[in-house]
Design a protein around this motif. Sequence first.
Motif, PDB file in Angstrom:
ATOM      1  N   CYS A 150      30.758 112.616  23.488  1.00  0.00           N
ATOM      2  CA  CYS A 150      30.425 111.652  24.614  1.00  0.00           C
ATOM      3  C   CYS A 150      29.122 111.212  24.979  1.00  0.00           C
ATOM      4  O   CYS A 150      28.010 111.948  24.838  1.00  0.00           O
ATOM      5  N   ARG A 151      28.940 109.851  25.475  1.00  0.00           N
ATOM      6  CA  ARG A 151      27.665 109.769  26.297  1.00  0.00           C
ATOM      7  C   ARG A 151      28.028 109.708  27.703  1.00  0.00           C
ATOM      8  O   ARG A 151      28.745 109.150  28.284  1.00  0.00           O
ATOM      9  N   LEU A 152      27.245 110.692  28.335  1.00  0.00           N
ATOM     10  CA  LEU A 152      27.499 110.902  29.676  1.00  0.00           C
ATOM     11  C   LEU A 152      26.156 110.725  30.490  1.00  0.00           C
ATOM     12  O   LEU A 152      25.123 111.389  30.486  1.00  0.00           O
ATOM     13  N   TRP A 153      26.149 109.775  31.536  1.00  0.00           N
ATOM     14  CA  TRP A 153      25.074 109.645  32.253  1.00  0.00           C
ATOM     15  C   TRP A 153      25.108 109.928  33.717  1.00  0.00           C
ATOM     16  O   TRP A 153      26.245 109.555  34.345  1.00  0.00           O
ATOM     17  N   ASP A 154      24.277 110.683  34.364  1.00  0.00           N
ATOM     18  CA  ASP A 154      24.358 110.753  35.775  1.00  0.00           C
ATOM     19  C   ASP A 154      24.276 109.431  36.572  1.00  0.00           C
ATOM     20  O   ASP A 154      23.556 108.421  36.208  1.00  0.00           O
ATOM     21  N   ILE A 155      25.457 109.006  37.328  1.00  0.00           N
ATOM     22  CA  ILE A 155      25.529 107.843  38.093  1.00  0.00           C
ATOM     23  C   ILE A 155      24.358 107.462  38.856  1.00  0.00           C
ATOM     24  O   ILE A 155      23.768 106.084  38.812  1.00  0.00           O
ATOM     25  N   GLU A 156      23.525 108.354  39.400  1.00  0.00           N
ATOM     26  CA  GLU A 156      22.745 108.018  40.325  1.00  0.00           C
ATOM     27  C   GLU A 156      21.423 107.682  39.831  1.00  0.00           C
ATOM     28  O   GLU A 156      20.623 106.748  39.859  1.00  0.00           O
ATOM     29  N   THR A 157      21.102 108.798  38.626  1.00  0.00           N
ATOM     30  CA  THR A 157      19.737 108.876  37.980  1.00  0.00           C
ATOM     31  C   THR A 157      19.672 108.413  36.725  1.00  0.00           C
ATOM     32  O   THR A 157      18.701 108.170  35.952  1.00  0.00           O
ATOM     33  N   ASN A 158      20.953 107.994  36.073  1.00  0.00           N
ATOM     34  CA  ASN A 158      21.139 107.752  34.715  1.00  0.00           C
ATOM     35  C   ASN A 158      20.787 108.792  33.896  1.00  0.00           C
ATOM     36  O   ASN A 158      20.276 108.576  32.347  1.00  0.00           O
ATOM     37  N   GLN A 159      20.195 110.038  34.277  1.00  0.00           N
ATOM     38  CA  GLN A 159      19.928 111.086  33.420  1.00  0.00           C
ATOM     39  C   GLN A 159      21.033 111.300  32.371  1.00  0.00           C
ATOM     40  O   GLN A 159      22.267 111.442  32.539  1.00  0.00           O
ATOM     41  N   LYS A 160      20.485 111.662  30.995  1.00  0.00           N
ATOM     42  CA  LYS A 160      21.493 111.546  29.945  1.00  0.00           C
ATOM     43  C   LYS A 160      21.956 113.334  30.048  1.00  0.00           C
ATOM     44  O   LYS A 160      21.329 114.243  29.937  1.00  0.00           O
ATOM     45  N   LEU A 161      23.364 113.525  29.834  1.00  0.00           N
ATOM     46  CA  LEU A 161      24.037 114.662  29.936  1.00  0.00           C
ATOM     47  C   LEU A 161      24.611 114.990  28.750  1.00  0.00           C
ATOM     48  O   LEU A 161      25.754 115.786  28.953  1.00  0.00           O
ATOM     49  N   ASP A 162      24.065 114.510  27.344  1.00  0.00           N
ATOM     50  CA  ASP A 162      25.081 114.637  26.288  1.00  0.00           C
ATOM     51  C   ASP A 162      24.085 114.792  25.208  1.00  0.00           C
ATOM     52  O   ASP A 162      22.924 115.104  25.364  1.00  0.00           O
ATOM     53  N   LYS A 163      24.697 114.784  23.794  1.00  0.00           N
ATOM     54  CA  LYS A 163      24.091 114.811  22.673  1.00  0.00           C
ATOM     55  C   LYS A 163      22.836 114.206  22.606  1.00  0.00           C
ATOM     56  O   LYS A 163      21.955 114.177  21.727  1.00  0.00           O
ATOM     57  N   ASP A 164      22.580 113.033  23.436  1.00  0.00           N
ATOM     58  CA  ASP A 164      21.336 112.154  23.008  1.00  0.00           C
ATOM     59  C   ASP A 164      20.074 113.083  23.539  1.00  0.00           C
ATOM     60  O   ASP A 164      19.002 112.908  22.972  1.00  0.00           O
ATOM     61  N   VAL A 165      20.241 114.154  24.396  1.00  0.00           N
ATOM     62  CA  VAL A 165      19.203 114.909  24.822  1.00  0.00           C
ATOM     63  C   VAL A 165      18.688 115.483  23.542  1.00  0.00           C
ATOM     64  O   VAL A 165      17.592 115.805  23.258  1.00  0.00           O
ATOM     65  N   PHE A 166      19.557 116.047  22.724  1.00  0.00           N
ATOM     66  CA  PHE A 166      18.950 116.438  21.263  1.00  0.00           C
ATOM     67  C   PHE A 166      18.738 115.503  20.452  1.00  0.00           C
ATOM     68  O   PHE A 166      17.476 115.491  19.901  1.00  0.00           O
ATOM     69  N   ARG A 167      19.408 114.155  20.182  1.00  0.00           N
ATOM     70  CA  ARG A 167      19.055 113.481  19.194  1.00  0.00           C
ATOM     71  C   ARG A 167      17.697 112.756  19.648  1.00  0.00           C
ATOM     72  O   ARG A 167      16.781 112.470  18.639  1.00  0.00           O
ATOM     73  N   ARG A 168      17.379 112.770  20.967  1.00  0.00           N
ATOM     74  CA  ARG A 168      16.171 111.883  21.254  1.00  0.00           C
ATOM     75  C   ARG A 168      15.091 112.875  21.771  1.00  0.00           C
ATOM     76  O   ARG A 168      14.142 112.408  22.449  1.00  0.00           O
ATOM     77  N   ASP A 169      14.963 114.164  21.780  1.00  0.00           N
ATOM     78  CA  ASP A 169      14.454 115.246  22.227  1.00  0.00           C
ATOM     79  C   ASP A 169      14.044 115.012  23.808  1.00  0.00           C
ATOM     80  O   ASP A 169      12.973 114.977  24.068  1.00  0.00           O
ATOM     81  N   LEU A 170      15.217 115.197  24.478  1.00  0.00           N
ATOM     82  CA  LEU A 170      14.836 114.736  25.896  1.00  0.00           C
ATOM     83  C   LEU A 170      14.844 115.998  26.680  1.00  0.00           C
ATOM     84  O   LEU A 170      14.820 115.745  28.205  1.00  0.00           O
ATOM     85  N   GLY A 171      15.133 117.242  26.085  1.00  0.00           N
ATOM     86  CA  GLY A 171      14.809 118.298  27.129  1.00  0.00           C
ATOM     87  C   GLY A 171      16.023 119.368  26.461  1.00  0.00           C
ATOM     88  O   GLY A 171      16.244 119.319  25.365  1.00  0.00           O
ATOM     89  N   SER A 172      16.448 120.218  27.621  1.00  0.00           N
ATOM     90  CA  SER A 172      17.336 121.195  27.054  1.00  0.00           C
ATOM     91  C   SER A 172      18.614 120.918  26.863  1.00  0.00           C
ATOM     92  O   SER A 172      19.151 120.383  28.040  1.00  0.00           O
ATOM     93  N   LEU A 173      19.369 121.007  25.847  1.00  0.00           N
ATOM     94  CA  LEU A 173      20.643 120.535  25.715  1.00  0.00           C
ATOM     95  C   LEU A 173      21.640 121.528  26.369  1.00  0.00           C
ATOM     96  O   LEU A 173      22.538 120.969  26.964  1.00  0.00           O
ATOM     97  N   THR A 174      21.236 122.744  26.315  1.00  0.00           N
ATOM     98  CA  THR A 174      22.398 123.645  27.106  1.00  0.00           C
ATOM     99  C   THR A 174      22.052 123.314  28.468  1.00  0.00           C
ATOM    100  O   THR A 174      23.110 123.461  29.105  1.00  0.00           O
ATOM    101  N   ASP A 175      21.206 123.047  29.104  1.00  0.00           N
ATOM    102  CA  ASP A 175      20.834 122.536  30.505  1.00  0.00           C
ATOM    103  C   ASP A 175      21.706 121.619  30.994  1.00  0.00           C
ATOM    104  O   ASP A 175      22.357 121.525  32.013  1.00  0.00           O
ATOM    105  N   ALA A 176      21.695 120.593  29.905  1.00  0.00           N
ATOM    106  CA  ALA A 176      22.467 119.299  30.168  1.00  0.00           C
ATOM    107  C   ALA A 176      23.804 119.474  30.074  1.00  0.00           C
ATOM    108  O   ALA A 176      24.885 119.070  31.107  1.00  0.00           O
ATOM    109  N   TYR A 177      24.384 120.512  29.069  1.00  0.00           N
ATOM    110  CA  TYR A 177      25.916 120.609  29.122  1.00  0.00           C
ATOM    111  C   TYR A 177      26.180 121.600  29.972  1.00  0.00           C
ATOM    112  O   TYR A 177      27.347 121.391  30.623  1.00  0.00           O
ATOM    113  N   SER A 178      25.703 122.476  30.477  1.00  0.00           N
ATOM    114  CA  SER A 178      25.739 123.323  31.614  1.00  0.00           C
ATOM    115  C   SER A 178      26.065 122.553  32.870  1.00  0.00           C
ATOM    116  O   SER A 178      26.948 122.968  33.755  1.00  0.00           O
TER     117      SER A 178
END
Length: 253
Positions: free
Chosen positions: A202-230
């Motif tokens: 899925c693509r999941l974005w925080d409603i307020e900040t648009n922060q990505k909380l999905d696999k794009d964090v891994f695809r695009r090197d945006l930080g920790s994937l486990t933090d996002a999924y957690s």
Amino acid sequence: MARRKKIYEGKAKTLYEGPEPGTIVQYFKDDATAFNAEKRDVIEGKGVLNNLLSEYFMMGLNNIGVPTHFLKRLNMREQLVRACEIIPLEVVVRNYAAGSMSKRLGIEEGTQLPRPIIEYYYKDDKLGDPLITEEHIAAFGWASQQDMDDILSLALRVNDFMSGVMFGVGIRLIDFKIEIGRVYDGDFQRLVVADEISPDSCRLWDIETNQKLDKDVFRRDLGSLTDAYSEVARRLGVMPKNAATPIKPTLIN
Ligand code: UDP
């Protein structure tokens, strides 16, 4: 004890023969892949989170009458599912433009679509899962017209459910992919939602900040994937606040 039989090893999951005929054990691995496995890594804890999250979504769908292959979670990494014949399609539902659609059509990521758009991709890693039309599906016999009607209805129901659940925890469901399986009950066959539903698909974005909380964090090197999924798991109550290890989802006891 007899060693159980491996049926299939995919990129993120391994399937084993289940304890009873017609059942399968899905084991969620920590492997992450993207761009048709050109980018790969092992991300500790990803399998546990996806197992719990997929259970949460599939249980929710079962509860509102959308049939899935999910039977029960067995442990932190495994779930028992009904064996089914997977239709060789990746069914993508999009609410906002992103990813390949943004690239293909030149629409800025995050643009709301006038209505949900359904796309079909042919499931074939060697071909890189190409985008196809219903004409290809009918001509090559991958699914019947009745199947296509049922798939569309399942996809839209999953979309409404997932959009609502995610909205409730401040997350926008941008798009997602599902797979559909065929199960046989005596002489009858029906279609069920199969595989997994997780932040990997899925693509999941925080409603307020648009922060990505999905696999794009891994695809695009945006930080920790486990933090996002957690974070997704924490918001849904699948993981208690401040806990290092996810616990049982609240939907089952
Ligand atoms: N997706 C997936 N598996 C795939 C391809 C796509 O789960 O093999 C999901 C992806 O995570 C996104 C949606 O389907 O939520 C649409 O993906 P898209 O076509 O934009 O492809 P991408 O940009 O990920 O290559």
